[in-house]
Structures are given as C-alpha cells and as structure tokens.
Enzyme design. Structure first.
Site, PDB file in Angstrom:
ATOM      1  N   ASP A  50      44.452  42.028  38.988  1.00 54.25           N
ATOM      2  CA  ASP A  50      45.803  41.944  38.428  1.00 54.25           C
ATOM      3  C   ASP A  50      46.568  43.262  38.520  1.00 54.25           C
ATOM      4  OD1 ASP A  50      45.394  39.322  37.909  1.00 54.25           O
ATOM      5  OD2 ASP A  50      45.804  39.426  35.753  1.00 54.25           O
ATOM      6  N   ASN A 101      47.590  35.648  40.644  1.00 57.65           N
ATOM      7  CA  ASN A 101      47.694  34.863  39.413  1.00 57.65           C
ATOM      8  C   ASN A 101      47.944  35.800  38.237  1.00 57.65           C
ATOM      9  OD1 ASN A 101      47.747  32.665  37.738  1.00 57.65           O
ATOM     10  ND2 ASN A 101      45.533  32.295  37.771  1.00 57.65           N
ATOM     11  N   ASP A 325      44.106  35.733  23.507  1.00 56.06           N
ATOM     12  CA  ASP A 325      43.063  35.959  24.521  1.00 56.06           C
ATOM     13  C   ASP A 325      41.690  36.138  23.879  1.00 56.06           C
ATOM     14  OD1 ASP A 325      44.877  35.654  26.488  1.00 56.06           O
ATOM     15  OD2 ASP A 325      44.998  37.767  27.058  1.00 56.06           O
ATOM     16  N   GLU A 353      45.590  31.069  32.693  1.00 52.07           N
ATOM     17  CA  GLU A 353      44.959  30.959  34.004  1.00 52.07           C
ATOM     18  C   GLU A 353      44.538  29.522  34.319  1.00 52.07           C
ATOM     19  OE1 GLU A 353      45.004  33.496  32.125  1.00 52.07           O
ATOM     20  OE2 GLU A 353      44.665  35.375  33.225  1.00 52.07           O
ATOM     21  N   HIS A 398      38.950  34.274  34.427  1.00 52.67           N
ATOM     22  CA  HIS A 398      38.041  35.368  34.068  1.00 52.67           C
ATOM     23  C   HIS A 398      37.494  35.247  32.656  1.00 52.67           C
ATOM     24  CE1 HIS A 398      41.590  37.779  32.247  1.00 52.67           C
ATOM     25  NE2 HIS A 398      42.013  36.566  32.516  1.00 52.67           N
ATOM     26  N   ARG A 399      38.349  34.832  31.716  1.00 49.23           N
ATOM     27  CA  ARG A 399      37.885  34.793  30.323  1.00 49.23           C
ATOM     28  C   ARG A 399      36.890  33.650  30.075  1.00 49.23           C
ATOM     29  NH1 ARG A 399      40.139  38.971  28.486  1.00 49.23           N
ATOM     30  NH2 ARG A 399      42.274  39.472  29.062  1.00 49.23           N
ATOM     31  N   LYS A 424      39.461  39.538  38.093  1.00 51.76           N
ATOM     32  CA  LYS A 424      40.866  39.564  37.690  1.00 51.76           C
ATOM     33  C   LYS A 424      41.142  40.735  36.759  1.00 51.76           C
ATOM     34  CE  LYS A 424      44.489  36.330  36.462  1.00 51.76           C
ATOM     35  NZ  LYS A 424      45.354  36.950  35.488  1.00 51.76           N
TER      36      LYS A 424
END
Ligand code: DC
Length: 654
Positions: A50, A101, A325, A353, A398-399, A424
């Site tokens: 990112d 993204n 997040d 995402e 990613h999370r 990411k």
C-alpha cells in the site's frame, strides 16, 4: 509464492515485537510532504504494497522529466525517504495511476489531483473497483471539480480533469461509509488557498482516523477548526510547509495480533513502536483486551499484554466503531472467551478489502464457532472444541490472514490460504508472529555434555529448526583469527560478530563462502570462542541473529544461555551436563577417532578452564535456569540422553 501456510497448534506466546510503520500515517505523511513546500525526511516508513502504491503514484506526478526540477521522492535506505515537496502544484499534468487496493492512497490522491489542474486516470485491482468512492466524488463535484466515472458510477476507475473550483458554500459530505472521504477532502482543500467548510450530513464513523489526519496536517502547518464531528473549517491562505524530519509510529492495527496473542497465549507479549504517546486510535484495542480481563501495561512507546491472572478471557459486548480494523482481531479473540461476544457498529467492514463481516462469519464457523451475522454487527460464540485441520480463506485481505493466525492457539493446526496477502501492510508478519509464538526448546549445558547431538536429534524427531549457537561464537572466533583481531579486542570482535558473513547450508557451515564446518571444531577455535563469548558487546551483536531462528513449526536451540537470555520464554528448558571426567573422555575418543593427537590430562584441564570461564563471566554465565530440567548424562549413552530429552519435551505437549 506459497499457496498456503500451515501453522502448528500453538500453546503459548511471549516475547517482543518491533512493529512496522503505520500504514495510515505513512501514506498521509507521504502525500502531505509531497504537497508541502520544502524537503521532508520521513523515517521508519512502512515498506508494503500500500505504501509502494502511494510512492509510485507520487513519483509519477512529481517527476516532470525536467532535470533539476527539485521535486520528487527518493529512498535513503533503511525505510527512510526524502520527499522534495512541490508546494501544492504537481508538475506532471497528465498521468495514469494504478492504485492497487490501497484505500489510503486512492482516496486522498483523487481529491488532491482533482484540485491540481491536470488530467489523471486512477484505477486499481478488481476489488478496488467494488469499493465505493461516490461520497468523495460528490463532495468534489459540489465545488466545481471535474471527475468522471469510467467504470461503474460511484466506484473507481476515475478520470480527473481541470475544473473551476470555487468554495462559496460549505461542502456537504456523508461520513457513514468511510472516514477516508473526509480525510481526503481535508488534506486536499488547503491547495485552493480559499476558506473551505465541510459539513457532515450523516454520523461520522471511525473518528480516530480523522484525528490522525488533523494531527499530521497540523505538523505541516495547516490548522483546521472543528465543531464537534459535524463541521470542519480550513481558514484561507494556509499552505503546507515541511516540518523537516518526521518519524512514523509503529502500526497500531498490526499491534493487535501480537497483543491478542499475549492475552490468549499467556504472554507477556510486548509491542514496541506504539504506546500511550501514540496518535492512532487503534491503540484503544488494548482497552478492549483489558475489558476481556487481559493484563495490559502501557509505556510511552510500548504496550504489553498477558493473559488474565486467573481463568479465561471474558466475553464482551462492545461498540467498535472507533477501532474498525483492530476490531477484526477481537472477532477471532472471541473464540477464546468464556461466552458469546458481540461486535457492534462495524458496518464499514462491508466496504473494506473484502466484505469482512461475511468473510469473518464464514471462516469462524469453519473452526466450530456459532456466528450470527448482522448488517453492521457480528456475534461470536466460542466453539466447545476447535475444529482441527481447517484451511482458512483470506479473501485477498491482509487482516483476515493476520487475525486467523491466532486460531492456532485453539490447540489445532490451522492452514492459512494465500498468506502472501499480508504484503499489503506487513510483509514480515508471519516471521514476527513466529518470533513470539513458535515453540522453542532450549538445551543448555557445558562443552562436550552431548547437548549438540541431543538437540539435533530432538529437532529431527520433531521436524523443528535447529540452532547451534556455539557455532556462532566459534565462527566469530575463527573470523577474528583470520582477520588478525585478538580475542581480547572487544570492539574489533564485536564488529566482526555484527556482520558475520556466516551461512548454514544444510549440514555445512560457511564463512565468507568457505566451508569451515570442520575448522570451527578445532580446539584452538573453541578456546578463543570461549574468550570472545565473554565479551558483552559480542553477545549483544549475536542476540537478534539467534532469535531470528525462531520459526514455525518450532526451534530447538542449544548453547549456554538459550533458556536464560536468548529465549527466556522457551516452552521446554533442558540443562544437559556430565562430569568433567566423562566429558574429557568423550572428547578424547572423538579426537582419536578422527586420527588427531589427544592427551587426556590436557583435555580435562582445558575443559575445566573453559567451564570456569563460561560460568564466571559477567554476562549470560553458564548455569542451570531455575525452570530448566536437569539431565545428567555421565552414565548415559547418546540414545539414552536423547530419550531423556524427548521425555521432557513430550510432557510439555507442545
Ligand atoms: O558449545 P560450543 O562448545 O560450540 O561453544 C563454543 C563456545 O561458545 C563456548 O566456550 C561457550 C560459548 N557459547 C556461549 O557462550 N553461549 C552460547 N549460547 C553458546 C556457546
């Protein structure tokens, strides 16, 4: 690239993690520095997909091709960057920009470019074209900017053209889909030089992210007047000016995985790079863990988490709008709670995402949890027993990959599909996670106690990695010998240890490419190794290198201070010893077998001197840790010694 990663069942987590730079802060700082007058040096910038998207885009719109134009972005090495700002005017007036993204890149750049008087086309990956941007575009159209959807209305891709911007009336903006739209307008509007007013038409979500924006704008000299979370005014005539050198804080969202690991897996787990002085809202995740009963300690630049003093983590029912997040980590932590947990006010998950509410529900159910999915909420009831052999899908998010690593603490192996999606924001995530969660077996003891052979055999039996830490001291001693540096020359030897050109290639050990597997076993090297090992700065220089061996599925480490200093949190600690006479006899046999000269008396004396030096030194002296189990091999053959060590390992059910 790996398709999947198998995590072993995990039992405990402890250790320290140095966090990568914050994504939110990195991308904001880059844009503000690019728009500012003057040169900014940004240190500890996050190195990830990112931020690379933002860097690439800025490089494109700032590099005019005119030599000496004095603007641009340059890598200084070690995650430091120099940004020569363009003072509000991007020199390149026509560009195609690929935004991957990265929401933190496309939203603010769209706004800044819309006020830059050029022709720009912004696009991204397929998922980016499904993530809304309409509220931001509406806001910009109100002031005369010229933006057009080139795909579906309301979504990227976008084309931006020069507009006739006037700020007569307040901009009316929705705040309930993404706070990034407000962030984007706030950061871009000072480019007009005019007084700008933004009025929210709906409740603003994720407010702490706006605080990050306002905080960073202020560091670049632009003040925003705020009336509650309703109305924002940027007074006329303000310009961004470089504050000089800036540091990026550690990523508070990334901290959540490690803190949760500490709360679930015993701890203490410490994250460094965020703390009570942090400007990121996600540090409040630690409060949610505290509400679950975890023990949390705050420092200015660290946070530490441990499991509750007694019993399980407590169930929770929380409004998580402020930490969207980090809240994902709580959804997985809920698997370890003592009852049904409710996550409320998380509608923004649906436009991230992936649709994170749906994805989270699907994957938690695979593990045996009961999940109720609401439009803006999730309720998770822990599984009675964890479902084993599960493969978690990560949805290019990613999370999802990072928080589901925690599921392995449920006592089952867990497979993470497409683990590379962590690139990411956190390319080193699984190494860092292994650094606090991969099981470690520490086997310490004096020279010739048999620990090297035993440790290697235990590692083979378990399929674990193996660290012969003595080899590092021997390599340092040999490298010093070759360089003509005396073993007493502490700064000289420490410099060698810090940059030891050593490599473990299968069962061969290389020093600057030369095979030294046999050479480091020479008695003279052993004697010097014991001398250099007594030097504190040499030990410090080798510390991180040793810790980096802690990887999945686990590590067996042998040495003198594996249990006491290098891996104090080791799950299994064995102290292997034998009488000096027995050890001298073993060494004697080995040397004779190799056809080398050997004198029993001299060997015994040498061993005793070396033991004394290892035990006497001020740092990390050779000793049995209180929590280590003793195995005396004086009367044992190697098979019996391996069996004794394996019996200890099995009792710990790693
Ligand atoms: O285990 P070994 O004989 O290969 O170790 C060589 C020397 O290095 C020995 O004198 C002790 C020292 N050493 C140490 O101080 N700490 C370790 N973890 C391993 C070895």
């Amino acid at each position: 690239m790996m398709d999947s990663l198998s995590l072993p069942a995990l039992t405990r987590a402890a250790g320290t993690v140095r966090l990568p730079g914050s994504k939110s802060i990195s991308n904001r700082m880059l844009l503000l520095a690019a728009l500012a007058e003057g040169t900014t040096e940004i240190r500890d910038l996050l190195d990830s997909d990112d931020t690379r998207v933002m860097l690439d885009a800025l490089q494109k719109v700032m590099r005019s091709g005119i030599p000496g134009d004095g603007v641009g972005v340059t890598a200084l090495g070690g995650n430091a960057w120099r940004v020569e700002g363009c003072n509000g005017v991007f020199p390149v007036k026509d560009a195609d920009l690929f935004m991957g993204n990265a929401g933190t890149a496309i939203r603010p750049l769209t706004a800044a470019l819309a006020l830059s008087g050029g022709h720009y086309r912004l696009s991204g990956v397929t998922r980016m074209h499904e993530r809304p941007i309409g509220d931001l575009v509406d806001g910009l159209l109100q002031i005369g900017a010229d933006l057009r959807y080139t795909g579906n209305p309301g979504y990227p891709p976008l084309a931006v053209h020069p507009g006739q911007v006037t700020l007569a009336a307040p901009i009316r903006l929705r705040g309930d889909v993404s706070s990034q739209f407000l962030t984007a307008l706030l950061m871009a509007l000072p480019l007009t030089g005019q007084r700008a007013v933004i009025e929210m038409t709906t409740e603003l979500i994720s407010k702490p992210y706006i605080e990050i924006t306002l905080n960073l704008m202020a560091r670049f000299g632009v003040k925003v007047e705020r009336e509650g979370w309703q109305r924002f005014t940027i007074p006329a005539g303000q310009r961004y000016r470089s504050p000089g050198v800036l540091h990026v804080e550690g990523d508070a969202s990334a901290a959540s995985y490690f803190l949760a690991a500490g709360a679930i897996g015993g701890g203490p787990v410490r994250v460094e790079g965020v703390g009570s002085a942090s400007i990121q809202g996600d540090v409040r995740f630690a409060d949610a863990l505290a509400a679950m009963g975890a023990r949390i300690e705050w420092g200015e630049n660290f946070i530490e988490a441990r499991a509750p003093a007694a019993g399980k983590l407590k169930a929770f029912d929380l409004d998580l709008n402020q930490i969207p997040d980090a809240a994902m980590t709580l959804a997985v932590a809920a698997l370890f709670a003592d009852g049904r947990c409710v996550l409320r006010n998380i509608a923004s998950w649906r436009v991230k995402e992936t649709d994170r509410i749906a994805a989270m529900a699907t994957e938690l159910r695979k593990l045996g949890a009961t999940v109720e999915e609401g439009s803006d909420s999730l309720a998770v009831s822990p599984p009675p027993t964890f479902q084993g052999g599960v493969a978690i899908d990560t949805y290019d998010d990613h999370r999802m990959a990072m928080c589901f690593a925690l599921a392995a603490f449920g006592g089952v192996a867990v497979t993470i599909n497409d683990p590379a999606c962590v690139n990411k924001t956190f390319p080193e995530f699984f190494d860092a996670f292994a650094g606090i969660a991969a099981p470690v077996i520490a086997i310490d003891g004096p020279s010739a106690s048999g620990k090297g052979t035993v440790a290697q055999r235990v590692a083979d039996a378990l399929g674990f990695h193996f660290l012969d830490s003595g080899a590092l001291y021997r390599l340092t001693a040999l490298a010093a010998m070759k360089a003509g540096v005396a073993p007493e020359d502490e700064p000289g030897v420490a410099a060698i240890a810090a940059n030891l050109p050593a490599e473990f290639a299968g069962d061969r050990i290389l020093l600057s490419g030369e095979d030294v597997t046999e050479a480091i076993r020479a008695e003279a090297v052993g004697v010097d190794a014991s001398k250099v090992a007594a030097l504190p700065t040499v030990r410090t220089a080798l510390l991180e290198r040793q810790r980096a061996y802690r990887r999945f599925p686990g590590l067996v480490a042998d040495g003198r201070d594996m249990a006491s200093v290098v891996f104090p949190e080791a799950a299994v600690k064995v102290f292997l010893t034998a009488s000096a006479a027995a050890r001298a006899e073993r060494r004697h046999k080995q040397l004779i077998a190799k056809g080398m000269p050997a004198n029993m008396h001299a060997l015994l004396q040498d061993l005793q001197e070396r033991d004394a030096r290892d035990a006497r030194r001020s740092v990390a002296p050779l000793r049995q840790c209180d929590d280590a189990e003793l195995v005396d091999t004086t009367e044992m053959g190697i098979e019996a010694a391996v069996a004794a060590a394996m019996a200890i390992v099995r009792r710990q059910s790693l």
